[in-house]
Enzyme design. Structure first.
Site, PDB file in Angstrom:
ATOM      1  N   ARG A 244     -15.149  12.410   6.334  1.00  0.00           N
ATOM      2  CA  ARG A 244     -13.907  13.109   6.689  1.00  0.00           C
ATOM      3  C   ARG A 244     -13.502  14.057   5.570  1.00  0.00           C
ATOM      4  NH1 ARG A 244      -9.934   8.510   7.248  1.00  0.00           N
ATOM      5  NH2 ARG A 244      -8.413  10.153   7.588  1.00  0.00           N
TER       6      ARG A 244
ATOM      7  N   LYS B 263      -8.666  -1.616   5.882  1.00  0.00           N
ATOM      8  CA  LYS B 263      -8.841  -2.211   4.548  1.00  0.00           C
ATOM      9  C   LYS B 263      -7.792  -3.285   4.298  1.00  0.00           C
ATOM     10  CE  LYS B 263      -8.797   2.023   3.064  1.00  0.00           C
ATOM     11  NZ  LYS B 263      -8.979   3.374   2.595  1.00  0.00           N
TER      12      LYS B 263
ATOM     13  N   HIS C  86       0.833  -1.197   0.000  1.00  0.00           N
ATOM     14  CA  HIS C  86       0.000   0.000   0.000  1.00  0.00           C
ATOM     15  C   HIS C  86       0.868   1.247   0.000  1.00  0.00           C
ATOM     16  CE1 HIS C  86      -3.568   2.421   0.811  1.00  0.00           C
ATOM     17  NE2 HIS C  86      -2.792   3.155   1.588  1.00  0.00           N
TER      18      HIS C  86
ATOM     19  N   SER D 281      -7.925   3.916   8.928  1.00  0.00           N
ATOM     20  CA  SER D 281      -8.576   3.820   7.624  1.00  0.00           C
ATOM     21  C   SER D 281      -7.787   2.870   6.711  1.00  0.00           C
ATOM     22  CB  SER D 281      -8.657   5.233   7.020  1.00  0.00           C
ATOM     23  OG  SER D 281      -8.928   5.196   5.654  1.00  0.00           O
TER      24      SER D 281
ATOM     25  N   ASP E  56     -15.285   2.246   6.632  1.00  0.00           N
ATOM     26  CA  ASP E  56     -14.245   3.203   6.250  1.00  0.00           C
ATOM     27  C   ASP E  56     -14.697   4.029   5.049  1.00  0.00           C
ATOM     28  OD1 ASP E  56     -11.561   4.427   6.166  1.00  0.00           O
ATOM     29  OD2 ASP E  56     -11.523   3.420   4.222  1.00  0.00           O
TER      30      ASP E  56
END
Ligand code: URA
Length: 445
Positions: free
Chosen positions: A170, A189, A84, A185, A163
């Site tokens: 947000r 995931k 990620h 967040s 999320d």
């Protein structure tokens, strides 16, 4: 058990930590629509003002991860490793590191997001390949991962739905910028996506969420701790995002650059970061015992063409046309092309990643709001990068735009962020710091 959201916000604002049960309730009740946006926005503001303790961040992460489907990858024989990036400008590392790692024997089952604001998203980039599908079902996702060891799909709406809902709120209320909220967040995931190992690319600088190395280190440390507590093996690489990565920013243009790197060419910074991330993926997944051996394996998968073949195999499996990778801009043509040139000859002393990202967005490559469409043909080609010499009248950046008006706004953004002078640019290595409890310090460069 139910709680009063206003009371929880007051307690948070007074500096109290909330319990796991209270945080689970906030997430469950908000996802189920039992509490509305306004009181949750007030709670988010209290969280941004006072921060979350590590314990609160853990409970929030767990509640969001378990708000939807938890992918079961146990039918995959190979070690699974996810990757990620916290977001950047010109960051096409997934498209290079994923195939390299898969060619070295790990399975990379990756769910990715779309671009938002000045940062690009892997799914928008991949969808620039004609025919390529990213909306795979969980069964298709797992089957492809099992069969060929590489799949990159858009995040299913069943994965951490809390999320998705909270992130939209947000975004709308200016409460994105909180370390605990960002870490929970991202990690909710990643934990729900099921891989045994997770490698994080944490970007630092003007084009990133984290402006300083200290902030990035704190975020990376928190995400590593969350992942390890959830039983995952973790590593993080801090990378520079004060200037764009590589020479392409956009969608088709970034896939073109990723394909060039996989073919053995392309910019050195993209190649270096991708090889290091791939090597970290191999060690974290447990298929290589240390980083030097993993770097050797990653380098040889790139040099032999095995990684490029793996990428083409993934494109075919997701119904894309791999021959598009041989065409300029994957066969797309931008409606309008404009040049950003220098008034005088000199050195590109500064090329600010945020301005470049905003210019690519203005050209048509990004979305201002969730749900906007992107133009795959648009983006930027950097002819002279930060630190390089340019001559008067020679383009520094080629703007591939959706229209002349789009190009005008993009050029305006570039004027704000590019300095050409007789001063040299600051030296900025693309890789800043490795963080892992599994790799010894002598492994680091
Ligand atoms: N990326 C995410 O997925 N969540 C955040 O909060 C920030 C970046």
């Amino acid at each position: 058990m139910s709680f009063d959201i206003r009371r929880l916000s007051e307690r948070k604002l007074s500096g109290e930590a909330l319990s796991g049960e209270e945080l689970r309730w906030v997430i469950e009740a908000y996802t189920a629509g039992e509490i509305g946006d306004a009181p949750v926005a007030a709670w988010l503001m209290a969280v941004c003002a006072k921060g979350l303790s590590d314990e609160e961040t853990w409970h929030l992460t767990q509640a969001m991860a378990h708000s939807g489907q938890m992918l079961d990858l146990s039918s995959i024989a190979r070690p699974t490793v996810d990757k990620h990036s916290t977001g950047g400008v010109g960051d096409k590392v997934t498209l290079v590191a994923g195939p390299i790692a898969a060619a070295c024997g790990v399975c990379v089952p990756k769910m990715s997001g779309r671009g938002l604001g000045h940062t690009g998203g892997t799914i928008d980039k991949l969808e620039a390949i004609a025919g390529l599908r990213t909306d795979l079902s969980a069964e298709q996702f797992i089957a492809q991962a099992r069969e060929m060891g590489l799949v990159v799909a858009s995040q299913s709406s069943d994965l951490a739905p809390a999320d998705g809902k909270l992130y939209a709120l947000r975004d709308a209320t200016g409460t994105v910028d909180s370390r605990g909220l960002i870490a929970s967040s991202i990690m909710s995931k990643k934990i729900a996506s099921g891989a045994e190992a997770i490698v994080l690319e944490v970007t630092v600088g003007s084009g990133a969420f984290m402006g300083t190395v200290e902030e990035a280190r704190a975020l990376a440390g928190l995400m590593i701790a969350l992942g390890e507590r959830a039983g995952r093996r973790m590593a993080a690489l801090l990378t520079d995002m004060n200037r764009p990565l590589g020479r392409a920013v956009g969608n088709a243009v970034e896939v073109e650059e990723a394909a060039a790197v996989l073919a053995g060419g392309g910019p050195a910074d993209v190649r270096e970061v991708s090889l290091e991330i791939a090597a970290l993926m191999l060690v974290t997944a447990g298929v290589q015992c240390d980083l030097p051996a993993a770097r050797e394996c990653a380098g040889s998968a790139l040099r032999s063409g095995a990684a490029a073949e793996k990428f083409a195999e993934m494109v075919r499996a997701q119904r894309g046309d791999p021959s598009a990778l041989d065409r300029t801009l994957l066969g797309h043509a931008p409606a309008h092309i404009a040049d950003f040139g220098a008034d005088d000859s000199g050195i590109v002393t500064r090329m600010d990643a945020l301005s470049v990202g905003r210019a690519a967005l203005a050209a048509g490559a990004g979305r201002r709001r969730k749900g906007d469409s992107v133009d795959p043909a648009t983006g930027l080609r950097i002819i002279s990068a930060e630190g390089e010499r340019t001559e008067r009248g020679v383009p520094v950046i080629e703007v591939l735009a959706a229209s002349e008006q789009h190009a005008e706004v993009a050029l305006e953004e570039l004027r704000r962020g590019i300095v050409i002078s007789d001063r040299p640019a600051e030296q900025r290595p693309p890789m800043l710091e490795l963080m892992s409890s599994r790799m010894s310090s002598e492994d680091s460069r």
